[in-house]
Scaffold this active site. Sequence first.
Site, short mmCIF file in Angstrom:
data_model
loop_
_atom_site.label_atom_id
_atom_site.label_comp_id
_atom_site.label_asym_id
_atom_site.label_seq_id
_atom_site.Cartn_x
_atom_site.Cartn_y
_atom_site.Cartn_z
N LEU A 172 0.94 -1.11 -0.12
CA LEU A 172 -0.05 0.03 -0.08
C LEU A 172 0.98 1.25 0.05
O LEU A 172 1.82 1.38 0.88
CB LEU A 172 -0.91 0.13 1.35
CG LEU A 172 -1.61 1.47 1.43
CD1 LEU A 172 -2.57 1.76 0.40
CD2 LEU A 172 -2.18 1.33 3.00
N SER A 173 0.68 2.17 -0.79
CA SER A 173 1.28 3.37 -0.79
C SER A 173 2.75 3.46 -0.88
O SER A 173 3.29 2.73 -2.13
CB SER A 173 0.60 4.38 0.43
OG SER A 173 1.30 5.50 0.22
N ALA A 174 3.59 3.86 -0.12
CA ALA A 174 4.90 3.62 -0.09
C ALA A 174 5.37 1.98 -0.22
O ALA A 174 6.37 1.70 -1.11
CB ALA A 174 5.71 4.02 0.98
N ALA A 177 4.77 1.34 -3.88
CA ALA A 177 5.67 1.87 -4.82
C ALA A 177 7.12 0.85 -4.72
O ALA A 177 7.82 0.77 -5.62
CB ALA A 177 6.26 3.17 -4.33
N HIS A 309 -7.42 7.25 -0.18
CA HIS A 309 -6.09 6.74 -0.12
C HIS A 309 -6.17 5.59 1.04
O HIS A 309 -6.02 5.87 2.31
CB HIS A 309 -4.93 7.75 0.35
CG HIS A 309 -3.40 7.23 -0.06
ND1 HIS A 309 -2.85 7.33 -1.17
CD2 HIS A 309 -2.56 7.08 0.83
CE1 HIS A 309 -1.53 6.61 -1.05
NE2 HIS A 309 -1.46 6.49 0.38
#
Length: 530
Positions: A172-174, A177, A309
């Site tokens: 998720l998110s970072a 990435a 988010h």
Amino acid sequence: MPLPSARVRHRRELLLRTPGRLRRSFAGAAVGALLVTLLAVTGPASLTAPAQAASLTEVTGFGSNPGNLRMFRYVPDGLPAGRPLVVAMHGCTQSAGGFDDETGWTTWADQWGFALLLPQQQSANNLNNCFNWFEAGDIRRDAGEALSIKQMTDRMKADVGSDPARVHATGLSAGAAMTNVVLAAYPDVFAAGASVAGLPYACATSVVAAYSCMNPGTDLTPAAWAAKVRDAHPGYAGPWPAVSVWQGTTDTTVVPANLTETVEQWTAVHGTDTTPDATDTVNGYPHAVYRDSGGRAVVETYTITGTGHGQPVDPGTGAEQCGTAGAYILDADICAAYHIGRFWGLAEDGGGTGPGAPAQRAVIPGTAADDGYVKASADGAGAAVGALEATMGAAVGRGADGRHNRTLLSFDTSVVPDDATVTRAHVTVTRASGGGDPWAGGNRLLVDVRTGCFGASCATAAEDWAAPATADGAAELVRFTSGSADSTAFTGINRGGPTQLRLRLADPPAAAAYLFLRTGAEARLTVEWE
């Protein structure tokens, strides 16, 4: 995007003068501070003998650990060797312990039988516990955090005997990435991945660039994005990981443009285009699939409309439900972990056959114009089309009027190639309301299959109540009292046109006992083939 605050500008000045890992801490804090500022806190098939719940435990001594990460794992008790491995990476301000049960990954580890690895960031690296997806030293092969995660993966394979061909990464998110980081840096290790509110690989190699990547996003050509992936492991010729991409449409932290750029990156890597080969809706959300020249689903997207988010979950005990809502874990009425695991093939035979397995799969919504129900006496006399489908749904079972109902669901299965071998199909239905217990006394809710139409046309008609099926009782729906349910598997699918299903009780109930089921797009037929 608003200009950063004076405090953040001061951090940028410090970045210019601060070397090494301390510099990374300031960089991570800058991005993490932006995330914290923008974020609002919001809230199948199984193994024959499912493994039992275990507990999250920390593992040390897994290698040189150049990224200075911590390693946690969840291994269902009695898990045999040769099972898949899922690496799940948390977002900023989160931890491994807040990303296992909450997201539902432990649920499917128990039910489907796979090991779960949860890397954890440390505040010494990043003050907000973000994985450093924007640091050049952490996103290269054999360096930094990427190498630490690969070393953890190697330790898991050695300790629990995970199948090296079925290793998957998600986050998720970072963490999302960083998922794209390990997929790019180690495509020879990871068979598939899933990015939830993430960013393309190498979108940023500095904290300054990270701001623009997250919002408003960085626009490159598909070829330019693909070159970044190929440069991460020069000389590697494939196969490349299959990727599932999830994005909320109201996400202002990692904006929706990043879904487009991520799709462009991975479709170009796989040598296909950005026009989806199949589209449908899943739990009301748009879903698209991109296939390579061999027909393999290599990229898919879920667009979570009206959602910000976070990781989508669907708390509950239904067959497709999972998770617990919390900070950045969003109750969106869809369990991302479930659908990601299905895309990877983890649910098939309790563990799947490989990335994107089976090679071809379609989720087909019902044809609303042809769906409906027919009512008759217990012996089929006086059959007539039911009149409540538009307001209540399609009925199955004995109504309060003493009549017996059978539901008709229609699906356009022409998407299945003429030469395909269907390996598995199942129907998913959603309960609208009901009365009594249709399964009382051991009754069974059966699914008759017709490769074509039961009647002269697929439009629901009185003759459909007793029309012959291609396969009587080909599947069954076990008792469920709310939400959605999947049938058992069957294979009789019409490859050249429509397939109709008739849902009926095996025995006529002695008293009122019925279900109303939603029709159209809220009924889905999943077909898998080779």
